[in-house]
Write a protein that holds these residues in place. Structure first.
Motif, mmCIF file in Angstrom:
data_model
loop_
_atom_site.group_PDB
_atom_site.id
_atom_site.type_symbol
_atom_site.label_atom_id
_atom_site.label_comp_id
_atom_site.label_asym_id
_atom_site.label_seq_id
_atom_site.Cartn_x
_atom_site.Cartn_y
_atom_site.Cartn_z
ATOM 1 N N SER A 90 1.011 -1.200 -0.125
ATOM 2 C CA SER A 90 -0.094 0.086 0.350
ATOM 3 C C SER A 90 0.890 1.378 0.163
ATOM 4 O O SER A 90 1.689 1.136 0.501
ATOM 5 C CB SER A 90 -0.884 0.338 0.865
ATOM 6 O OG SER A 90 -0.588 0.261 2.391
ATOM 7 N N PRO A 91 0.467 2.672 -0.357
ATOM 8 C CA PRO A 91 1.154 3.709 -0.030
ATOM 9 C C PRO A 91 1.851 4.212 0.699
ATOM 10 O O PRO A 91 3.168 4.781 1.010
ATOM 11 C CB PRO A 91 0.089 4.717 -1.090
ATOM 12 C CG PRO A 91 -1.017 3.923 -1.594
ATOM 13 C CD PRO A 91 -0.948 2.831 -1.168
ATOM 14 N N PRO B 84 3.071 -2.158 -8.942
ATOM 15 C CA PRO B 84 2.989 -0.508 -8.914
ATOM 16 C C PRO B 84 3.652 0.825 -8.358
ATOM 17 O O PRO B 84 4.459 0.454 -7.903
ATOM 18 C CB PRO B 84 1.454 -0.807 -7.491
ATOM 19 C CG PRO B 84 1.947 -1.954 -6.229
ATOM 20 C CD PRO B 84 2.459 -2.671 -7.361
ATOM 21 N N GLY B 85 3.367 1.893 -8.423
ATOM 22 C CA GLY B 85 3.646 2.896 -8.308
ATOM 23 C C GLY B 85 4.217 2.552 -6.809
ATOM 24 O O GLY B 85 5.741 3.835 -6.405
ATOM 25 N N TYR B 86 3.376 2.726 -5.736
ATOM 26 C CA TYR B 86 3.773 2.855 -4.399
ATOM 27 C C TYR B 86 5.369 1.741 -4.125
ATOM 28 O O TYR B 86 6.292 1.871 -3.750
ATOM 29 C CB TYR B 86 2.773 2.287 -3.915
ATOM 30 C CG TYR B 86 2.131 1.350 -3.595
ATOM 31 C CD1 TYR B 86 2.362 0.087 -3.063
ATOM 32 C CD2 TYR B 86 1.154 1.954 -4.411
ATOM 33 C CE1 TYR B 86 1.946 -0.538 -3.278
ATOM 34 C CE2 TYR B 86 -0.289 0.635 -3.807
ATOM 35 C CZ TYR B 86 0.252 -1.010 -3.700
ATOM 36 O OH TYR B 86 -0.719 -1.796 -4.176
ATOM 37 N N THR B 87 5.768 1.185 -4.838
ATOM 38 C CA THR B 87 6.899 -0.524 -4.603
ATOM 39 C C THR B 87 7.961 0.626 -5.469
ATOM 40 O O THR B 87 9.299 -0.345 -4.816
ATOM 41 C CB THR B 87 6.410 -1.255 -5.462
ATOM 42 O OG1 THR B 87 6.922 -1.564 -7.034
ATOM 43 C CG2 THR B 87 5.122 -1.543 -5.121
ATOM 44 N N PHE B 88 8.115 1.250 -6.167
ATOM 45 C CA PHE B 88 9.189 2.619 -6.533
ATOM 46 C C PHE B 88 10.049 2.266 -5.189
ATOM 47 O O PHE B 88 10.552 2.796 -4.205
ATOM 48 C CB PHE B 88 9.355 4.197 -6.878
ATOM 49 C CG PHE B 88 10.022 4.437 -7.230
ATOM 50 C CD1 PHE B 88 10.250 3.759 -9.153
ATOM 51 C CD2 PHE B 88 11.283 5.341 -7.135
ATOM 52 C CE1 PHE B 88 11.831 4.592 -9.943
ATOM 53 C CE2 PHE B 88 11.619 5.813 -8.478
ATOM 54 C CZ PHE B 88 11.763 5.644 -9.675
ATOM 55 N N HIS B 89 12.057 2.696 -6.093
ATOM 56 C CA HIS B 89 12.804 1.914 -4.668
ATOM 57 C C HIS B 89 14.396 2.423 -5.625
ATOM 58 O O HIS B 89 14.133 2.759 -6.385
ATOM 59 C CB HIS B 89 13.117 0.792 -3.912
ATOM 60 C CG HIS B 89 12.904 -0.383 -5.355
ATOM 61 N ND1 HIS B 89 11.874 -0.984 -5.592
ATOM 62 C CD2 HIS B 89 14.079 -1.112 -5.408
ATOM 63 C CE1 HIS B 89 12.637 -1.584 -6.644
ATOM 64 N NE2 HIS B 89 14.023 -1.920 -6.812
ATOM 65 N N GLY B 90 14.976 2.421 -4.856
ATOM 66 C CA GLY B 90 16.409 3.001 -5.605
ATOM 67 C C GLY B 90 17.719 2.315 -4.443
ATOM 68 O O GLY B 90 17.958 2.240 -3.301
#
Length: 316
Positions: free
Chosen positions: A175-176, A276-282
């Motif tokens: 979830s976000p 989904p977009g809320y899994t973005f990481h770096g």
């Protein structure tokens, strides 16, 4: 767009995120971590304290204390030299920025012997994030600006040590509210979201990804690739992580708008392209020329100047 104006809009966007998003939960003031194997190494649960610190840091005003590198996508592959070192193709697909040689087997020595598409050329670091897809087709970023910012007690900041590497974000968020480190927005607009945002025609999609500013002063990595770093609470680093470093902030811009957006990621143990977009990481693997990195931290971050890619003040 003027970088300072963009930063002001980003701060406005972060305030909107604070007003609408929940907090990730934890039992204490340190990020919770349980030993995991394989793809579970990408998961992370932020404590309530750290989630609040991340969001507050994102909303903090520009302090006039930063330098930056301008980079582009160099290549795309299913590698992760931090989480899956030496295991080519094990990871979901990542977009790599900067060092052209980065792959699953990258080391400090191999990166230092490589080349970069970043300006300045003395930044041989590798940065990587999951590949973005629109309607199933991969999209390379138009540009990547890597800010090094004096957000936390900037007069005490020191350069990141060579070989430091760590991961931010939560690739297995469900979830976000489980991923406060990343936020999506549209170029020139104040709205933002932890999940994908639909940018109207005439704008472009962008993401701000915020890295921690406190290091434990000993370890270049840790078992979960996070515990040697921490987010400051206000202007104070925790006693466990007393060394202040500049905040890395990746500002990534893609030449897309509209919907149909997904990310490369991992779901139920399998690599996918519809996360989904809320899994973005770096990820960050530091391979700067150390003398140049130290000079920029001293002359820009500690001294309180906004510097360009040449590490020279352009604005106080």
């Amino acid at each position: 767009m003027n970088p300072l104006l963009r930063r002001v809009l980003a701060g406005t966007a972060a305030v909107l995120v604070l007003a609408t998003a929940g907090w990730a939960t934890g039992r204490d003031g340190t990020g919770q971590h349980h030993d995991r194997q394989g793809h579970q190494a990408h998961a992370y649960t932020f404590s309530r304290t750290q989630a609040a610190a991340i969001a507050a840091q994102a909303a903090a005003p520009v302090r006039g204390s930063e330098f930056r590198a301008e980079c582009f996508s160099s290549h795309r592959r299913g590698d992760d030299p931090i989480v899956f070192p030496g295991q080519a193709g094990r990871s979901h697909i990542h977009e790599f920025y900067g060092n052209r040689t980065a792959d699953a087997s990258s080391t400090l020595d191999s990166l230092a012997a490589g080349t970069t598409n970043c300006t300045p050329q003395v930044d041989l670091s590798s940065y990587w994030t999951p590949t973005l897809y629109q309607n199933g087709a991969p999209v390379a970023p138009e540009r990547v600006t890597v800010y090094y910012q004096g957000i936390t007690d900037h007069t005490r900041a020191v350069a990141h040590p060579r070989g430091l590497r760590y991961v931010v974000g939560n690739a297995l968020a469900t979830s976000p509210d489980q991923n406060p480190a990343a936020r999506w927005s549209c170029v020139g607009r104040p709205e933002s979201s932890r999940d994908f945002i639909t940018c109207p025609p005439g704008t472009k999609l962008e993401n701000y990804l915020d890295f921690p500013t406190c290091w434990d002063g000993r370890n270049l990595d840790s078992a979960n690739h996070r515990d040697h770093m921490a987010y400051a609470v206000g202007q104070s680093c925790p006693a466990s992580h007393p060394v202040v470093v500049p905040r890395l902030e990746l500002l990534i811009t893609w030449p897309v708008n509209g919907g149909g957006l997904t990310l490369a990621g991992t779901r139920n143990g399998a690599n996918v392209t519809n996360a989904p977009g809320y899994t973005f990481h770096g990820d960050f693997f530091n391979a700067w020329n150390q003398a140049e990195l130290e000079r920029r931290v001293r002359d820009c971050v500690v001294a309180g100047y906004i510097c360009g890619t040449d590490g020279r003040p352009i604005q106080q």
